[in-house]
Structure formats: structure tokens, C-alpha cells
Design a protein around this motif. Sequence first.
Motif, short mmCIF file in Angstrom:
data_model
loop_
_atom_site.label_atom_id
_atom_site.label_comp_id
_atom_site.label_asym_id
_atom_site.label_seq_id
_atom_site.Cartn_x
_atom_site.Cartn_y
_atom_site.Cartn_z
N ARG A 1 4.87 -1.18 -11.88
CA ARG A 1 5.18 0.32 -12.35
C ARG A 1 6.99 0.22 -12.79
N SER A 2 7.68 -0.45 -11.77
CA SER A 2 8.97 -0.74 -12.13
C SER A 2 9.20 -1.32 -13.60
N TYR A 3 8.59 -2.37 -13.79
CA TYR A 3 8.88 -3.18 -15.09
C TYR A 3 8.27 -2.12 -16.14
N LEU A 4 7.22 -1.63 -15.90
CA LEU A 4 6.95 -0.71 -17.27
C LEU A 4 7.86 0.27 -17.63
N ILE A 5 8.36 1.02 -16.44
CA ILE A 5 9.28 1.99 -16.65
C ILE A 5 10.46 1.62 -17.33
N GLU A 6 11.06 0.32 -16.66
CA GLU A 6 12.27 -0.36 -17.17
C GLU A 6 12.34 -0.59 -18.77
N ASN A 7 11.13 -1.01 -19.16
CA ASN A 7 11.02 -1.43 -20.56
C ASN A 7 10.10 -0.48 -21.65
N ARG A 8 9.63 0.37 -21.08
CA ARG A 8 8.80 1.51 -21.78
C ARG A 8 9.52 1.55 -23.34
N ALA A 9 10.69 1.70 -23.48
CA ALA A 9 10.99 1.97 -24.96
C ALA A 9 11.09 0.92 -25.74
N LYS A 10 10.86 -0.50 -25.12
CA LYS A 10 10.97 -1.66 -25.95
C LYS A 10 9.77 -1.99 -26.40
N LEU B 1 2.55 5.49 -18.12
CA LEU B 1 3.88 5.00 -17.71
C LEU B 1 4.64 4.40 -18.85
N VAL B 2 4.01 4.05 -19.71
CA VAL B 2 4.91 3.58 -21.14
C VAL B 2 4.74 4.55 -22.13
N GLY B 3 3.77 5.58 -21.89
CA GLY B 3 3.85 6.77 -22.94
C GLY B 3 2.99 6.32 -24.21
N LYS B 4 2.17 5.31 -24.14
CA LYS B 4 1.43 5.01 -25.41
C LYS B 4 0.29 4.50 -24.93
N PRO B 5 -0.90 4.47 -25.85
CA PRO B 5 -2.18 3.65 -25.54
C PRO B 5 -2.13 2.34 -25.82
N ALA B 6 -2.89 1.67 -24.85
CA ALA B 6 -3.14 0.29 -24.98
C ALA B 6 -4.05 -0.36 -25.97
N VAL B 7 -3.67 -1.23 -26.79
CA VAL B 7 -4.50 -1.80 -27.90
C VAL B 7 -5.84 -2.53 -27.14
N LEU C 1 0.84 -1.37 -0.15
CA LEU C 1 0.05 0.06 0.02
C LEU C 1 0.90 1.21 -0.13
N LEU C 2 1.83 1.10 0.78
CA LEU C 2 2.74 2.56 0.83
C LEU C 2 3.55 2.74 -0.46
N ASP C 3 3.89 1.55 -1.12
CA ASP C 3 4.55 1.50 -2.42
C ASP C 3 3.63 2.32 -3.43
N ALA C 4 2.55 1.96 -3.23
CA ALA C 4 1.54 2.40 -4.44
C ALA C 4 1.24 3.90 -4.14
N ILE C 5 0.84 4.15 -2.77
CA ILE C 5 0.49 5.87 -2.63
C ILE C 5 1.64 6.57 -2.73
N ARG C 6 2.84 6.11 -2.85
CA ARG C 6 4.06 7.00 -2.73
C ARG C 6 4.55 6.97 -4.20
N LYS C 7 4.02 5.89 -5.11
CA LYS C 7 4.11 5.84 -6.49
C LYS C 7 5.66 5.32 -6.72
N ARG C 8 6.18 4.68 -5.92
CA ARG C 8 7.43 4.14 -5.73
C ARG C 8 7.89 3.13 -6.73
N GLN C 9 9.12 3.12 -7.35
CA GLN C 9 9.65 1.95 -8.26
C GLN C 9 10.19 1.07 -7.12
N VAL C 10 10.40 -0.21 -7.43
CA VAL C 10 11.02 -1.09 -6.34
C VAL C 10 11.97 -2.05 -7.25
N GLU C 11 12.76 -2.59 -6.38
CA GLU C 11 13.78 -3.66 -7.32
C GLU C 11 12.86 -4.84 -7.66
#
Length: 170
Positions: A91-100, A125-131, A51-61
Motif C-alpha cells: 500500500r505504501s509503495y503504491l501510494i508513494e509511486n502512483r504518479a510514476k 490506490l494507483v488510480g488506474k486499471p491493471a493491464v 493484520l492490524l495494519d491491513a485492517i486499519r489500511k495503514r501506510q507504513v515506513e
Amino acid sequence: MSEAKVLVVYFSRTGTTRLLASAIATMLGADIEEICDCSNREGPGGYLRSLLDAIRKRQVEIVPAGLDVSAYDLVVVGSPVWAGSVSAPVRSYLIENRAKFSQIAFFCSFGGRGADKALHEMCELVGKPAVAECKVTAVEARHGAHAALAAFVDGIKRHLARSRDLEWMC
């Protein structure tokens, strides 16, 4: 032309999103990969941490992905909704892979509300619309969510067919 390569990627703390991901991957004949978080999210302490990670919009390892998303025509990403937000590992996965990502679709599982907000956040987060997008309550997921998943998968298949048709025309 060959069939589109599809990957279903998900994070699941309780198993609900895993059930949906497995069903979607089977229906699409897709590869599947779980996002593994390096945090302990079990029990009450894990719930509060989530919950705290979500509220704070944290990236995690997270554990590095085993599959390269750039090798897929479409990646379908699933997340539980935490406090009206996408889960921290996704969130972390999307940010790490958004350009791919070539093309992307999203699904989420949720308890009561916040699914629309979480899906919107995933697109941002990925900067594009979902299909395609799909939201399924935890109760629906436990009962199979057949109608919602079938409509979601049909939408993805129609999109992929249109994409193939456009490739033939070019």
C-alpha cells in the motif's frame, strides 16, 4: 523498436509472494525489486501487526526503492493478501509511486479469500486499471502455480505487443 522494460516489485512476509515474483520476473525477463518494510513482521507479533495494519489500511515506513519505476514501461506489483486487503508495505509503495507508473499489473498470494478485494484495492490506490491481474493461493504457489502464472505472463506479453503495435501506427 526495443523490448519493453518491465519491473517486478513485491513484498513477502513468508516467502510465498517472493516465489511468485521470482518466477514472473524470470518468465518476463524483467528486473526485480523487493519492497523492504521497516517494521518487524516476524513471528506471531509480526503477524498480528500485519493484520492490524491491513485492517486499519495503514501506510507504513518502507525503505526507499532502489529502482525508479518511471524508467519502466510496465511495473508488475505483488502483494500477499492480509485480512482481505493489500499488505501495508505494498500500500505504501503504491501510494508513494502512483504518479510514476506508466502501466501496471498486479498479482497476489492468499490463504483463503480476499484476493479480488485486494486486487481492486491496488487499482484504486494507483488510480488506474491493471493491464493484467493474477491471484494464486499459497498452496498453488508452493506447487509452482504454473498454469496461473503462464496465463498471467502471456496476458502481459500480449498487452505489451499490442502497445508496441500501436506505437508503430502512430
